[in-house]
Design a protein around this motif. Structure first.
Motif, PDB file in Angstrom:
ATOM      1  N   ASP A 232       0.808  -1.380   0.096  1.00 27.48           N
ATOM      2  CA  ASP A 232      -0.095   0.002   0.042  1.00 27.48           C
ATOM      3  C   ASP A 232       0.778   1.244   0.078  1.00 27.48           C
ATOM      4  N   ALA A 233       1.973   1.350   0.776  1.00 30.12           N
ATOM      5  CA  ALA A 233       2.813   2.292   0.949  1.00 30.12           C
ATOM      6  C   ALA A 233       3.578   2.656  -0.613  1.00 30.12           C
ATOM      7  N   ARG A 234       4.070   1.550  -1.186  1.00 30.30           N
ATOM      8  CA  ARG A 234       4.873   1.615  -2.261  1.00 30.30           C
ATOM      9  C   ARG A 234       3.567   1.864  -3.571  1.00 30.30           C
ATOM     10  N   ALA A 235       2.473   1.469  -3.498  1.00 28.93           N
ATOM     11  CA  ALA A 235       1.632   1.553  -4.798  1.00 28.93           C
ATOM     12  C   ALA A 235       0.326   1.862  -4.337  1.00 28.93           C
ATOM     13  N   GLY A 236       0.134   2.532  -3.247  1.00 26.71           N
ATOM     14  CA  GLY A 236      -1.080   2.915  -2.843  1.00 26.71           C
ATOM     15  C   GLY A 236      -2.021   3.800  -3.965  1.00 26.71           C
ATOM     16  N   ALA A 237      -1.484   4.801  -4.273  1.00 25.81           N
ATOM     17  CA  ALA A 237      -2.031   5.641  -5.243  1.00 25.81           C
ATOM     18  C   ALA A 237      -2.431   4.903  -6.730  1.00 25.81           C
ATOM     19  N   ALA A 238      -1.668   4.011  -7.077  1.00 26.20           N
ATOM     20  CA  ALA A 238      -1.815   3.117  -8.202  1.00 26.20           C
ATOM     21  C   ALA A 238      -2.856   2.351  -7.985  1.00 26.20           C
ATOM     22  N   MET A 239      -3.243   1.649  -6.961  1.00 24.39           N
ATOM     23  CA  MET A 239      -4.148   0.676  -6.408  1.00 24.39           C
ATOM     24  C   MET A 239      -5.616   1.342  -6.769  1.00 24.39           C
ATOM     25  N   GLY A 240      -5.930   2.355  -6.807  1.00 25.68           N
ATOM     26  CA  GLY A 240      -7.024   3.173  -7.221  1.00 25.68           C
ATOM     27  C   GLY A 240      -7.169   2.959  -8.828  1.00 25.68           C
ATOM     28  N   VAL A 241      -5.982   3.358  -9.243  1.00 25.53           N
ATOM     29  CA  VAL A 241      -6.199   3.160 -10.783  1.00 25.53           C
ATOM     30  C   VAL A 241      -6.287   1.783 -11.201  1.00 25.53           C
ATOM     31  N   ILE A 242      -5.730   0.804 -10.613  1.00 23.65           N
ATOM     32  CA  ILE A 242      -5.986  -0.762 -10.937  1.00 23.65           C
ATOM     33  C   ILE A 242      -7.364  -0.962 -10.591  1.00 23.65           C
ATOM     34  N   ASP A 243      -8.117  -0.619  -9.537  1.00 17.59           N
ATOM     35  CA  ASP A 243      -9.549  -0.737  -9.171  1.00 17.59           C
ATOM     36  C   ASP A 243     -10.414  -0.193 -10.350  1.00 17.59           C
ATOM     37  N   ARG A 244      -9.986   0.965 -11.002  1.00 16.27           N
ATOM     38  CA  ARG A 244     -10.832   1.733 -12.023  1.00 16.27           C
ATOM     39  C   ARG A 244     -10.535   0.786 -13.123  1.00 16.27           C
ATOM     40  N   TYR A 245      -9.328   0.469 -13.578  1.00 18.39           N
ATOM     41  CA  TYR A 245      -9.009  -0.350 -14.539  1.00 18.39           C
ATOM     42  C   TYR A 245     -10.126  -1.730 -14.696  1.00 18.39           C
TER      43      TYR A 245
ATOM     44  N   ALA B  89     -12.836  -2.608 -22.743  1.00 20.74           N
ATOM     45  CA  ALA B  89     -11.356  -3.000 -23.185  1.00 20.74           C
ATOM     46  C   ALA B  89     -11.303  -2.020 -24.011  1.00 20.74           C
ATOM     47  N   ILE B  90     -12.249  -1.103 -24.574  1.00 22.84           N
ATOM     48  CA  ILE B  90     -11.719  -0.165 -25.407  1.00 22.84           C
ATOM     49  C   ILE B  90     -11.036   1.058 -24.764  1.00 22.84           C
ATOM     50  N   LEU B  91     -11.518   1.295 -23.273  1.00 29.53           N
ATOM     51  CA  LEU B  91     -11.058   2.416 -22.535  1.00 29.53           C
ATOM     52  C   LEU B  91      -9.900   2.246 -21.821  1.00 29.53           C
ATOM     53  N   ARG B  92      -9.518   0.835 -21.969  1.00 29.90           N
ATOM     54  CA  ARG B  92      -7.890   0.510 -21.182  1.00 29.90           C
ATOM     55  C   ARG B  92      -6.742   0.929 -21.493  1.00 29.90           C
ATOM     56  N   ASP B  93      -6.801   1.363 -22.976  1.00 29.62           N
ATOM     57  CA  ASP B  93      -5.700   1.597 -23.496  1.00 29.62           C
ATOM     58  C   ASP B  93      -4.761   2.881 -22.856  1.00 29.62           C
ATOM     59  N   PRO B  94      -5.656   4.036 -22.821  1.00 26.31           N
ATOM     60  CA  PRO B  94      -4.931   5.125 -22.082  1.00 26.31           C
ATOM     61  C   PRO B  94      -4.349   4.601 -20.627  1.00 26.31           C
ATOM     62  N   VAL B  95      -5.224   3.942 -19.727  1.00 27.83           N
ATOM     63  CA  VAL B  95      -4.750   3.490 -18.534  1.00 27.83           C
ATOM     64  C   VAL B  95      -3.467   2.586 -18.734  1.00 27.83           C
ATOM     65  N   ASP B  96      -3.518   1.660 -19.614  1.00 24.11           N
ATOM     66  CA  ASP B  96      -2.474   0.782 -19.680  1.00 24.11           C
ATOM     67  C   ASP B  96      -1.040   1.494 -20.083  1.00 24.11           C
ATOM     68  N   GLY B  97      -1.372   2.515 -20.808  1.00 26.37           N
ATOM     69  CA  GLY B  97      -0.262   3.266 -21.100  1.00 26.37           C
ATOM     70  C   GLY B  97       0.364   4.172 -19.689  1.00 26.37           C
ATOM     71  N   GLN B  98      -0.653   4.569 -18.874  1.00 30.04           N
ATOM     72  CA  GLN B  98      -0.274   5.108 -17.687  1.00 30.04           C
ATOM     73  C   GLN B  98       0.398   4.089 -16.604  1.00 30.04           C
ATOM     74  N   LEU B  99       0.037   2.798 -16.665  1.00 29.19           N
ATOM     75  CA  LEU B  99       0.416   1.699 -15.852  1.00 29.19           C
ATOM     76  C   LEU B  99       1.949   1.336 -16.173  1.00 29.19           C
ATOM     77  N   LYS B 100       1.938   1.164 -17.279  1.00 31.34           N
ATOM     78  CA  LYS B 100       3.332   0.859 -18.258  1.00 31.34           C
ATOM     79  C   LYS B 100       4.308   1.704 -17.809  1.00 31.34           C
ATOM     80  N   ALA B 101       3.910   3.123 -17.892  1.00 33.80           N
ATOM     81  CA  ALA B 101       4.983   4.007 -17.443  1.00 33.80           C
ATOM     82  C   ALA B 101       5.453   3.952 -16.083  1.00 33.80           C
ATOM     83  N   GLN B 102       4.565   3.763 -15.196  1.00 33.25           N
ATOM     84  CA  GLN B 102       4.612   3.797 -13.664  1.00 33.25           C
ATOM     85  C   GLN B 102       4.906   2.293 -13.072  1.00 33.25           C
ATOM     86  N   PHE B 103       4.754   1.224 -13.999  1.00 34.93           N
ATOM     87  CA  PHE B 103       5.240  -0.159 -13.192  1.00 34.93           C
ATOM     88  C   PHE B 103       6.002  -0.980 -14.351  1.00 34.93           C
ATOM     89  N   GLY B 104       6.079  -0.578 -15.535  1.00 41.93           N
ATOM     90  CA  GLY B 104       6.473  -1.267 -16.432  1.00 41.93           C
ATOM     91  C   GLY B 104       5.860  -2.513 -17.056  1.00 41.93           C
TER      92      GLY B 104
END
Length: 131
Positions: free
Chosen positions: A59-72, A77-92
């Motif tokens: 939670d300390a390391r990825a807490g903010a991203a967990m909200g993005v993951i929950d929304r993801y 599927a069509i709306l996941r591409d922009p989020v995929d880019g964000q997650l790829k940039a943050q987490f690889g």
């Protein structure tokens, strides 16, 4: 590394390849560790993944991203591409890769959902048989 030296009875430590080494290093940076074991019975490979996690560290390391993951998870599927880019940039990794329940990190995130409110460390066992 103790979980890799104390194998479950009848199992052997699964050999690590380059992608597993990378996944292990990435998981550890989030408070997750895992060991994989295999057993062959009547020509079928049986695998066991033992995963440990510290939800407070995750939670300390990825807490903010967990909200993005929950929304993801709830996006079509069509709306996941922009989020995929964000997650790829943050987490690889893309959201699909992060949430794949057959991968150690995906299994950990599924377990995290179950234990995050307790703030207690968790041990997750994933038992699978190759067909």
């Amino acid at each position: 590394d103790g979980e890799r030296t104390n194998t479950p009875p009848g199992y052997a430590v699964a050999p690590l390849d380059g992608s597993t080494d990378e996944a292990l290093a990435q998981a550890r940076s989030y408070g997750i560790d895992f060991a994989m074991f295999t057993q062959t019975d009547r020509g079928r490979t049986h695998g066991l993944l033992v995963l440990t996690m510290d939800p407070t560290m995750l939670d300390a390391r990825a807490g903010a991203a967990m909200g993005v993951i929950d929304r993801y998870r709830s996006l079509p599927a069509i709306l996941r591409d922009p989020v995929d880019g964000q997650l790829k940039a943050q987490f690889g990794m893309t959201g699909s890769q992060l949430l794949d329940p057959n991968a150690p990190l995906g299994a950990a995130l599924s377990a995290y959902d179950a234990v995050k409110a307790t703030h207690q460390r968790a041990i997750v066992l994933i038992d699978a048989q190759k067909r």
